[in-house]
Design a protein around this motif. Structure first.
Motif, short mmCIF file in Angstrom:
data_model
loop_
_atom_site.label_atom_id
_atom_site.label_comp_id
_atom_site.label_asym_id
_atom_site.label_seq_id
_atom_site.Cartn_x
_atom_site.Cartn_y
_atom_site.Cartn_z
N ARG A 99 99.29 4.91 -54.81
CA ARG A 99 97.89 4.44 -54.78
C ARG A 99 97.53 3.77 -56.12
O ARG A 99 96.93 2.70 -56.14
CB ARG A 99 96.96 5.63 -54.51
CG ARG A 99 95.53 5.20 -54.33
CD ARG A 99 94.57 6.36 -54.13
NE ARG A 99 93.27 5.86 -53.70
CZ ARG A 99 92.17 6.56 -53.69
NH1 ARG A 99 92.17 7.83 -54.06
NH2 ARG A 99 91.03 6.02 -53.29
N THR A 147 103.95 10.42 -53.96
CA THR A 147 102.87 10.18 -52.99
C THR A 147 102.36 11.51 -52.46
O THR A 147 102.78 12.57 -52.90
CB THR A 147 103.38 9.34 -51.79
OG1 THR A 147 104.18 10.19 -50.97
CG2 THR A 147 104.21 8.15 -52.24
N HIS A 190 102.85 2.83 -43.77
CA HIS A 190 102.31 4.06 -44.34
C HIS A 190 101.25 4.63 -43.39
O HIS A 190 100.45 3.89 -42.85
CB HIS A 190 101.66 3.72 -45.68
CG HIS A 190 101.44 4.88 -46.57
ND1 HIS A 190 102.42 5.44 -47.34
CD2 HIS A 190 100.33 5.60 -46.84
CE1 HIS A 190 101.94 6.45 -48.03
NE2 HIS A 190 100.66 6.56 -47.75
N CYS A 250 93.33 12.44 -48.46
CA CYS A 250 94.70 12.79 -48.86
C CYS A 250 94.69 13.87 -49.94
O CYS A 250 93.89 13.82 -50.87
CB CYS A 250 95.41 11.53 -49.37
SG CYS A 250 97.13 11.84 -49.77
N CYS A 297 98.36 10.11 -56.92
CA CYS A 297 99.37 9.39 -56.13
C CYS A 297 99.77 8.13 -56.88
O CYS A 297 98.96 7.23 -57.10
CB CYS A 297 98.79 9.03 -54.76
SG CYS A 297 99.88 7.96 -53.80
N LYS A 305 103.72 9.40 -45.10
CA LYS A 305 103.39 9.01 -46.47
C LYS A 305 104.64 8.95 -47.35
O LYS A 305 104.54 8.71 -48.55
CB LYS A 305 102.39 10.01 -47.07
CG LYS A 305 101.04 10.00 -46.37
CD LYS A 305 100.10 11.07 -46.93
CE LYS A 305 98.77 11.04 -46.20
NZ LYS A 305 97.92 12.19 -46.60
N LYS A 324 96.69 14.23 -52.24
CA LYS A 324 97.09 13.72 -53.56
C LYS A 324 96.30 12.46 -53.94
O LYS A 324 96.78 11.63 -54.71
CB LYS A 324 98.59 13.41 -53.57
CG LYS A 324 99.48 14.62 -53.69
CD LYS A 324 100.52 14.42 -54.81
CE LYS A 324 101.61 15.46 -54.78
NZ LYS A 324 102.94 14.85 -54.60
N CYS A 365 93.69 7.54 -47.91
CA CYS A 365 93.42 8.01 -49.27
C CYS A 365 92.08 8.74 -49.25
O CYS A 365 91.95 9.86 -49.70
CB CYS A 365 93.36 6.86 -50.26
SG CYS A 365 94.81 5.80 -50.29
S1 SF4 Z 1 99.92 9.15 -50.20
FE1 SF4 Z 1 98.83 7.93 -51.74
S2 SF4 Z 1 98.53 5.93 -50.75
FE2 SF4 Z 1 99.05 7.41 -49.13
S3 SF4 Z 1 97.09 8.16 -48.34
FE3 SF4 Z 1 97.74 9.57 -49.99
S4 SF4 Z 1 96.74 8.79 -51.84
FE4 SF4 Z 1 96.68 7.16 -50.32
#
Ligand code: SF4
Ligand code: SF4
Ligand code: SF4
Length: 529
Positions: A421, A512, A94, A412, A418, A456, A414, A98
């Motif tokens: 997360r 995500t 990934h 991020c 997410c 992501k 989201k 976050c």
């Molecule tokens: S997609 Fe989800 S896990 Fe990835 S950086 Fe963004 S909030 Fe974090």
């Protein structure tokens, strides 16, 4: 109609229903990432696995149809371990943060990018609200903090870090000078009383947050004025009026300051314990002999506490700041004060004392040169702003605005929505569990409203199914095979070409931050962060 039992609860469901359908009817939460209601199961993420009697292996709840008499367990140790392993595999390559690197480096974990967005939008009330949610003395720290956040700032790899500390100070000074400085709303009075021993940054910060939770706070200190070691900074960086103004806000919130009251001299610790529901020892650095007066255990350098809850070995007695670990960083002490306040509020409410909930956060780490060019493609080219009146004067409004516009907004889009997360946090997934090459950072920002970050993407295929159902002329598709499979617009075309009608639906369903609205969590309007 088949009857099944999930976690010792029976339910009758229509033939053809899945274990996931039945669990949801029972209100049993089974995590999913690739499940998309109304579409055939993809079984690509494998985070919904459960144990079914008679089956040797765990099975995906989204794709397993119920059969009469089935016995299902959804929360056994092996189920949790398998879900965690599935999440760790998804996280292994990934590419994302976050939370922004600056925030991760801030001992107080202040939401720096959100503060900066508010300043850039000219919304100073929400900027100070964001700051004071984490830092009780921002005008003070804006003058004396060595700014570890700036050392981690990604803009530093492009040219120079964003001047975060001066921006925080600008928000705080503007608030202070407004004539009506920000005072948070406090919860209804709880009738619980907390004694705070020491009026330095840890004790003052704890009072600021405990008062907001509705508890009364009495601060004992042997000095005539609150401020502790902050009063000893005499090199001109911290004018007394600045310190006084921020302490005044804490006093106006309702703190009671008992001056010239040294514990063990003017007042006995037992007397305090008997009169208060909880005690916080924030008395600065303590030698073993000084600590004896508090009757709690002493470790190598300070009072022995649980590092997360700051509870000592005595129930209801907490310790923070240099009383626990000597440090010259006022921001660390202030962060400790806030952490102690959270734990004390839990203790006073009768809840389990667990401290501040730990959020899962993955970090992209240092970006390579080519990645950085891509990441900072839209950044304004301004040099780091130096205040025209010198560092001591701080930023004028136009300088703060221009400096704020240099931020790359590394968090991020989201981060608060997410599913990856959320599940990673719930299952305690370790992002570094599988070592290996991570993907390069890349993004496709060709669409007017939506941005795609392939690093992501977990290849759940939901967007592929949506664009097919919406009959997008191009849509999205899988490219490659095996672990290297990726989602992309066919024929190397752009996202703007791929998502002509289904963009909004894809963003809403993407589990995500891979598909997100460009302003995403970054809209600087709420102030309720
Ligand atoms: S997609 Fe989800 S896990 Fe990835 S950086 Fe963004 S909030 Fe974090
Ligand atoms: S560019 Fe902005 S969000 Fe990124 S690390 Fe620096 S201050 Fe934080
Ligand atoms: S971009 Fe598509 S395939 Fe990738 S995580 Fe989002 S919805 Fe799933």
């Amino acid at each position: 109609m088949p009857r099944i039992v999930i976690d010792n609860r029976q339910i009758e469901v229509e033939p053809g229903a899945t274990i996931l359908d039945a669990a949801r009817r029972l209100g049993i939460a089974i995590p999913t990432l690739c499940h998309f209601a109304g579409h055939p199961p993809a079984t690509s993420c494998m985070v919904c696995v459960v144990r079914v009697n008679g089956e040797e292996r765990l099975v995906p709840a989204c794709a397993t149809k119920v059969a009469d008499g089935m016995l299902v367990e959804s929360e056994t140790d092996d189920v949790r371990e398998a879900r965690r392993a599935a999440l760790e595999l998804l996280l292994s390559d990934h590419v994302g943060d976050c939370e922004a690197p600056c925030r991760s480096a801030c001992p107080a974990h202040m939401d720096i990018p959100q503060m900066i967005r508010h300043i850039a939008a000219g919304n100073l009330p929400d900027a100070i609200r964001t700051v004071k949610q984490y830092i009780a003395l921002p005008a003070v720290l804006g003058r004396i903090c060595p700014a570890p956040c700036e050392k981690a700032c990604r803009r530093g790899a492009v040219d120079k870090p964003v001047s975060i500390c001066l921006l925080k100070r600008y928000a705080a000074d503007t608030d202070s000078e407004s004539g009506r400085p920000y005072l948070p709303t406090c919860s209804r009075r709880t009738g619980r009383k907390v004694a705070i021993i020491g009026a330095g940054p840890a004790g003052l910060a704890a009072a600021w947050y405990l008062l907001q939770d509705g508890h009364s706070c009495t601060i004992f200190d042997d000095r005539s004025k609150p401020g502790g070691m902050l009063r000893d900074i005499d090199d001109g960086r911290l004018p007394a009026a600045v310190l006084d103004a921020e302490i005044d806000a804490i006093m106006r919130l309702g703190a009671d300051y008992k001056r010239r009251r040294r514990v063990g001299r003017e007042i006995a610790f037992d007397e305090i314990r008997a009169a208060f529901d909880a005690v916080l020892i924030a008395a600065g650095q303590l030698q073993k002999a000084d600590a004896a007066v508090f009757g709690v255990e002493y470790a190598e350098k300070g009072l022995r506490v649980d590092r997360h809850t700051l509870q000592t070995s005595t129930a209801g007695v907490f310790a923070a700041g240099s009383a626990v670990v000597p440090s010259h960083l006022a921001v660390r002490a202030a962060a400790d004060g806030r952490a102690a306040a959270i734990a004390i509020s839990q203790y006073l409410s009768g809840a389990e004392v667990t401290g501040e909930p730990r959020a899962f956060s993955i970090h992209a780490g240092r970006l390579g040169d080519a990645e950085l060019v891509c990441f900072a493609a839209d950044a304004v080219a301004e040099d780091r702003m130096e205040p025209a009146g010198g560092a001591a004067a701080g930023f004028a409004a136009d300088e703060a605005f221009r400096e704020a516009s240099r931020c790359l907004h590394c968090d991020c889009r989201k981060k608060d929505a997410c599913a990856l997360r959320d599940h990673a946090c719930e299952y305690d997934a370790r992002p570094g569990a599988h070592k290996g090459e991570r993907r390069d950072f890349a993004h496709d920002a060709s669409h007017p409203a939506v941005i795609y970050e392939p690093g992501k993407c977990i290849s759940c295929g939901i967007c592929v199914r949506i664009t097919a159902a919406a009959k997008e002329p191009l849509g999205l598709t899988f490219i490659g095979r095996g672990f290297g499979v990726r989602v992309a617009v066919p024929f190397g075309r752009s996202l703007a070409d791929g998502l002509q009608t289904a963009a909004r639906e894809c963003v809403a369903a993407c589990p995500t931050g891979a598909l997100a609205f460009k302003n995403g969590a970054r809209a600087p309007s709420s102030g309720k962060d």
